[in-house]
Design a protein around this motif. Sequence first.
Motif, short mmCIF file in Angstrom:
data_model
loop_
_atom_site.label_atom_id
_atom_site.label_comp_id
_atom_site.label_asym_id
_atom_site.label_seq_id
_atom_site.Cartn_x
_atom_site.Cartn_y
_atom_site.Cartn_z
N GLU A 235 0.82 -1.20 0.00
CA GLU A 235 0.00 0.00 0.00
C GLU A 235 0.86 1.26 0.00
OE1 GLU A 235 0.79 -0.96 4.30
OE2 GLU A 235 0.29 -2.12 2.50
N LEU A 236 0.26 2.36 -0.43
CA LEU A 236 1.00 3.60 -0.57
C LEU A 236 1.61 4.05 0.75
CD1 LEU A 236 1.87 6.00 -2.33
CD2 LEU A 236 -0.33 7.09 -1.80
N ALA A 237 0.89 3.94 1.85
CA ALA A 237 1.41 4.37 3.14
C ALA A 237 2.72 3.65 3.48
CB ALA A 237 0.38 4.15 4.24
N HIS A 238 2.75 2.35 3.24
CA HIS A 238 3.97 1.58 3.51
C HIS A 238 5.12 2.04 2.63
CE1 HIS A 238 6.85 -1.66 3.82
NE2 HIS A 238 6.71 -1.91 2.53
N ARG A 239 4.85 2.31 1.37
CA ARG A 239 5.91 2.73 0.45
C ARG A 239 6.45 4.11 0.83
NH1 ARG A 239 4.04 2.29 -5.52
NH2 ARG A 239 6.29 2.22 -5.89
N LEU A 240 5.57 5.00 1.29
CA LEU A 240 6.01 6.32 1.75
C LEU A 240 6.91 6.19 2.98
CD1 LEU A 240 2.60 8.19 1.38
CD2 LEU A 240 4.64 8.57 -0.03
N LEU A 241 6.52 5.33 3.91
CA LEU A 241 7.35 5.09 5.09
C LEU A 241 8.69 4.47 4.70
CD1 LEU A 241 4.72 3.80 7.65
CD2 LEU A 241 6.14 5.85 7.88
N ALA A 242 8.67 3.55 3.74
CA ALA A 242 9.91 2.94 3.28
C ALA A 242 10.85 3.99 2.70
CB ALA A 242 9.61 1.86 2.24
N SER A 243 10.30 4.98 2.03
CA SER A 243 11.11 6.07 1.48
C SER A 243 11.76 6.88 2.59
CB SER A 243 10.23 6.96 0.61
OG SER A 243 10.96 8.05 0.09
N LEU A 244 10.98 7.24 3.62
CA LEU A 244 11.54 7.97 4.76
C LEU A 244 12.62 7.18 5.45
CD1 LEU A 244 8.94 9.86 6.97
CD2 LEU A 244 10.48 10.77 5.24
N GLU A 245 12.36 5.90 5.64
CA GLU A 245 13.33 5.05 6.32
C GLU A 245 14.63 4.96 5.53
OE1 GLU A 245 10.05 2.15 8.52
OE2 GLU A 245 10.77 1.68 6.50
N ALA A 246 14.52 4.88 4.22
CA ALA A 246 15.72 4.82 3.38
C ALA A 246 16.51 6.12 3.47
CB ALA A 246 15.33 4.53 1.93
N GLY A 247 15.80 7.25 3.49
CA GLY A 247 16.47 8.54 3.64
C GLY A 247 17.19 8.65 4.97
N ARG A 248 16.53 8.24 6.01
CA ARG A 248 17.16 8.24 7.34
C ARG A 248 18.40 7.35 7.35
NH1 ARG A 248 13.91 4.63 11.15
NH2 ARG A 248 14.87 3.17 9.67
N ASP A 249 18.29 6.15 6.80
CA ASP A 249 19.40 5.22 6.82
C ASP A 249 20.57 5.67 5.96
OD1 ASP A 249 17.80 3.72 8.48
OD2 ASP A 249 17.24 2.24 6.94
N ALA A 250 20.29 6.54 4.98
CA ALA A 250 21.36 7.08 4.14
C ALA A 250 22.03 8.30 4.77
CB ALA A 250 20.81 7.45 2.77
N GLY A 251 21.56 8.72 5.91
CA GLY A 251 22.19 9.85 6.61
C GLY A 251 21.23 10.89 7.14
N GLY A 252 20.03 10.98 6.55
CA GLY A 252 19.04 11.92 7.04
C GLY A 252 19.54 13.35 7.04
N GLN A 253 19.19 14.08 8.09
CA GLN A 253 19.54 15.49 8.19
C GLN A 253 20.82 15.70 9.00
OE1 GLN A 253 15.36 17.84 8.14
NE2 GLN A 253 16.20 17.37 10.11
N VAL A 254 21.44 16.83 8.76
CA VAL A 254 22.64 17.20 9.53
C VAL A 254 22.31 17.28 11.01
CG1 VAL A 254 24.28 19.06 9.95
CG2 VAL A 254 23.69 18.43 7.58
N ALA A 255 21.18 17.88 11.35
CA ALA A 255 20.79 18.09 12.75
C ALA A 255 19.92 16.98 13.31
CB ALA A 255 20.07 19.44 12.87
N GLY A 256 19.76 15.89 12.58
CA GLY A 256 18.88 14.83 13.03
C GLY A 256 17.42 15.17 12.77
N GLN A 257 16.53 14.23 13.09
CA GLN A 257 15.11 14.44 12.88
C GLN A 257 14.35 14.05 14.14
OE1 GLN A 257 16.84 13.03 10.10
NE2 GLN A 257 17.16 11.06 11.10
N TYR A 258 13.38 14.88 14.51
CA TYR A 258 12.62 14.68 15.75
C TYR A 258 11.11 14.80 15.54
CZ TYR A 258 17.27 15.25 17.67
OH TYR A 258 18.61 15.10 17.93
#
Length: 232
Positions: free
Chosen positions: A140-163
């Motif tokens: 489902e779309l919701a899962h794929r959107l979360l997978a995208s966020l997770e991949a971005g986080r695992d690739a380094g995410g933000q300089v200041a982290g995400q909260y």
Amino acid sequence: MTFSVLARCEATGQFGMAIATRPIAIGAKCPFVRPHIGGLVVQANGDPRLGPLGLKLLEMGYSAAKVLKELEESDGPENIEWRQIMVIDKDGNTAARTGASNEEWRGHIARKNVCVAGNRLSNDRVAQAMLDGFEKADGELAHRLLASLEAGRDAGGQVAGQYSSALIVHHERSYALVDLRVDENDEPIRELRRLYGLYKPLIPYYLQRPSNPSLPRDDDWRKKLGIAGGPR
């Protein structure tokens, strides 16, 4: 200081987005998604007033590229360079703009049915990882959107982290199919995934309840399905 994904599901016609950042309450400021017409994300040093304008233009049938151009002209040359905007229209066409005043790493990738963008990212691989995460995920779309966020986080995410994080999906109804938010959490994307896991079995319940208010409480629905839930 934000990374996000905006997308359409070809199979279902759903529109949705997922976003993560450092400041609080990102889900209240940046996403603007509606059924049937598409949506937009206005982030970085964003102006939430651009969201309703963009939705109105999409409702009038403007293409994603035309909406983006109209928003750029409305915002003016001094302000627009501080913004990062993504738009998706009813046909899944996307358009995006990353202003020159956004902090590095900054950028976006726009494809048919999906667009990712981020600013003040830890490296130039995050955006591509987000796109890959979305395209490789099934379901489902919701899962794929979360997978995208997770991949971005695992690739380094933000300089200041995400909260702070949010997940929104719209389908046939005037209200969201999924609208979940996490604020002031050391692992907001992980928590968003946990919340979605709890919420997903309840989606049929919440779709039925408006036209059938005599349904039992959601706790009873959980028990009927044998699902754990509620506060930790």
